[in-house]
Design an enzyme around this catalytic site. Structure first.
Site, short mmCIF file in Angstrom:
data_model
loop_
_atom_site.label_atom_id
_atom_site.label_comp_id
_atom_site.label_asym_id
_atom_site.label_seq_id
_atom_site.Cartn_x
_atom_site.Cartn_y
_atom_site.Cartn_z
N ARG A 57 0.82 -1.20 0.00
CA ARG A 57 0.00 0.00 0.00
C ARG A 57 0.87 1.26 0.00
O ARG A 57 2.04 1.22 0.34
CB ARG A 57 -0.91 0.02 1.23
N LYS A 199 -8.18 -2.52 1.78
CA LYS A 199 -8.03 -1.67 2.95
C LYS A 199 -8.78 -0.35 2.80
O LYS A 199 -9.14 0.29 3.80
CB LYS A 199 -6.55 -1.41 3.25
N HIS A 218 -9.89 -4.53 13.49
CA HIS A 218 -8.80 -5.15 12.73
C HIS A 218 -8.35 -6.37 13.53
O HIS A 218 -7.43 -6.29 14.34
CB HIS A 218 -7.65 -4.15 12.56
N SER A 236 1.18 -7.05 12.55
CA SER A 236 1.88 -8.04 11.73
C SER A 236 2.99 -8.71 12.51
O SER A 236 3.75 -8.04 13.23
CB SER A 236 2.45 -7.35 10.49
N LYS A 240 -1.48 -13.53 14.65
CA LYS A 240 -2.94 -13.38 14.58
C LYS A 240 -3.57 -14.45 13.68
O LYS A 240 -4.53 -15.12 14.07
CB LYS A 240 -3.24 -11.98 14.07
N THR A 241 -3.03 -14.60 12.46
CA THR A 241 -3.60 -15.57 11.51
C THR A 241 -3.35 -17.00 11.98
O THR A 241 -4.25 -17.85 11.97
CB THR A 241 -3.01 -15.35 10.11
N ASP A 255 -9.05 -11.19 9.35
CA ASP A 255 -8.46 -9.85 9.32
C ASP A 255 -9.41 -8.71 9.70
O ASP A 255 -9.01 -7.81 10.42
CB ASP A 255 -7.89 -9.59 7.93
N ARG A 319 2.05 -12.33 -1.69
CA ARG A 319 0.73 -12.55 -1.10
C ARG A 319 -0.09 -13.54 -1.91
O ARG A 319 0.16 -13.76 -3.09
CB ARG A 319 -0.05 -11.23 -1.07
#
Length: 530
Positions: A57, A199, A218, A236, A240-241, A255, A319
């Site tokens: 981004r 996003k 988030h 990050s 989390k994932t 997410d 990704r």
């Protein structure tokens, strides 16, 4: 569905439109991607695209139009930059000119699984793989739902144009990502990166929902077989994932979520995972999801289409996007009830914080507003020792409103639904990065399991000095209970005390940004006290 004409095509402001490819199927999209030379196909049947010079981004090129009434709500600053309506109009015309006279892809999708809280979003682009990305990442309407689809918000992705007059406009670069809240439009120019669309809509949901008393988050979320819901917040690299993907629990999403009067719901219909150094053994769910209909970005492959996930020569931010159906153990309707537990994940590279601590409501507000983790040496140029990172609400880059707006909503919902909140450190123990070691996945899983099955509440608790955190003295599944109190894991406890004070000072310095925001947000006393 490629020959169907979307409702309101005449209202888009485009001239001399060629073919309109409307909500194409996955097979149709892949045929377009290959025939147009946009994508190659991997050995697993996955389309592979490159996103051009932008492989992430462009936060410095994101703007909101400065106009009433939205300008009274937006927290203006480095995250949310103003742009004059006149300049926006010029760039809208530039974007429409780029998309006019072309074959275009139109994707109509939902943002939000909850019918009471969702938004209808229309994306327009001239690139097939970008339509594919949208199909993966948002919620796909049925053909019946598309019959009377009228968008609440429209995104014009004119990635092939650039703003040559950006200096005269006073902008950061020739790239632009601009949101016009009053006109319910966004325009993208100069960057091909698909994450801008994902996003961008997340930012808009973060504007709309709080004004309705709903909390955008988030975070990842999963649900147990008994219906108990857990949210995982974290920046990050905090896990989390990985930690929300649990064979014994159904994934709601990885997410972006909302929390309304009915409970928790996913904003998205897919997942967007990093694949640099992806390994089938350590992340089998993600590895197994990279099949036909998924979309790989900026990976390197050989002539046969075999992907080398260790090759970061294009970018470290390689990704994959894929529909959530590629994760076998997911919640079909992407919704569940109100959370029972909330977990804030941090990777503390200073080796100070315990692997798990229970927070009261005031502490929950404090650590939510802090949004702490730490970068380690080697992750970025110039970083030679651990650096504290604070991102309000664990997602400050996507918050149009002041962070305290979201914190207030969180506190109200914690009270209303009696939610337990925990801080889990997946970072270092026995010393800081370079001296200590990373917390073992086994021990972290034991902490998560203790939270989810409630056994952590059977423990006796100690208090961590300075931070005043409640830490269990013992926990089932932890190899050595000594790890639960970080001070006990350091050889030199005086060095630990010094590091504890150092990190506490960083927390205090960061939290000064909330001084003067009103008595109801005076939660500094819930943080570390030197």
């Amino acid at each position: 569905m490629g020959n169907k004409i979307p409702n309101g095509l005449d209202k888009l402001g485009l001239e001399n439109i060629g073919e309109v490819y409307y909500n194409l199927s996955y097979d149709e999209l892949q045929a377009h991607e290959v025939n147009r030379g946009e994508c190659k196909i991997s050995t697993t049947g996955t389309a592979m695209c490159d996103t051009g010079i932008f492989t992430g981004r462009s936060p410095n090129d994101k703007y909101f139009v400065d106009q009433a009434p939205s300008n009274e709500y937006i927290a203006w600053g480095d995250v949310n930059k103003k742009i004059d309506k006149k300049i926006y109009d010029e760039l809208l015309d530039l974007s429409l000119s780029q998309l006019s006279g072309k074959n275009i892809y139109v994707m109509d999708v939902f943002a939000g699984a909850s019918k009471e809280s969702r938004r209808k979003v229309r994306f327009i682009s001239e690139v097939a793989w970008q339509a594919h990305f949208v199909k993966n990442m948002f919620i796909r309407p049925t053909e019946e739902e598309l019959e009377d689809f009228e968008p609440d918000f429209t995104v014009y992705n004119a990635c092939k144009t650039v703003n040559e007059n950006y200096k005269e406009h006073g902008l950061h670069s020739d790239v632009y990502v601009i949101f016009n809240i009053e006109e319910n439009t966004a325009i993208i120019g100069g960057t091909w990166y698909g994450g801008e669309m994902k996003k961008g809509i997340f930012s808009m949901m973060n504007y709309w929902l709080p004004l309705e008393g709903k909390l955008p988050m988030h975070c990842s979320a999963n649900v147990g077989k008994e219906g108990d819901v857990c949210l995982f917040f974290g920046l990050s690299g905090t896990g989390k994932t990985t930690l929300s993907t649990d064979p014994n629990r159904a994934l709601i999403g990885d997410d972006e979520h909302g929390w309304d009067d009915n409970g928790v719901f996913n904003f998205e219909g897919g997942c967007y995972a990093k694949v640099i150094n992806l390994d089938e053994k350590s992340e089998p769910e993600i590895y197994g999801a990279i099949v036909k209909d998924a979309l790989l970005e900026n990976v390197v492959s050989d002539e046969s289409g075999r992907v080398d996930y260790e090759d970061g020569s294009k970018t470290e931010n390689t990704r994959v996007s894929y529909p959530i159906e590629h994760i076998k153990n997911h919640k079909a309707n992407l919704q569940a009830g109100h959370p029972n537990n909330i977990i804030f994940l941090t990777a503390d590279a200073f080796g100070v914080l315990p692997p798990v601590s229970k927070l009261n409501k005031e502490q929950a507000m404090y650590y939510f507003l802090s949004g702490y983790t730490a970068k380690v040496a080697g992750t970025e140029r110039g970083i030679t020792e651990p650096q504290a990172t604070f991102s309000a609400c664990f997602g400050e880059a996507f918050l149009p409103l002041h962070p305290t707006v979201y914190a207030k909503l969180l506190g109200e919902k914690i009270d209303e639904h009696g939610v337990n909140v925990y801080l889990v450190n997946t970072g270092w123990t026995g010393g800081p990065y370079g001296k200590g070691k990373r917390m073992s996945i086994k021990d972290t899983r034991a902490c998560i399991d203790g939270i989810l099955n409630g056994s952590i509440n059977d423990s006796e608790f100690d208090k961590l000095p300075i931070f005043n955190l409640s830490i269990p003295k013992s926990l089932n599944g932890v190899a050595d209970n000594k790890v639960l109190n970080p001070r006990d894991t350091w050889e030199n406890q005086e060095e630990y005390d010094a590091m504890l004070n150092k990190l506490a000072g960083m927390f205090q310095e960061n939290f000064r940004r909330y001084d003067g925001n009103g008595g109801e947000f005076d939660f500094a006393s819930a943080g570390p006290q030197l």
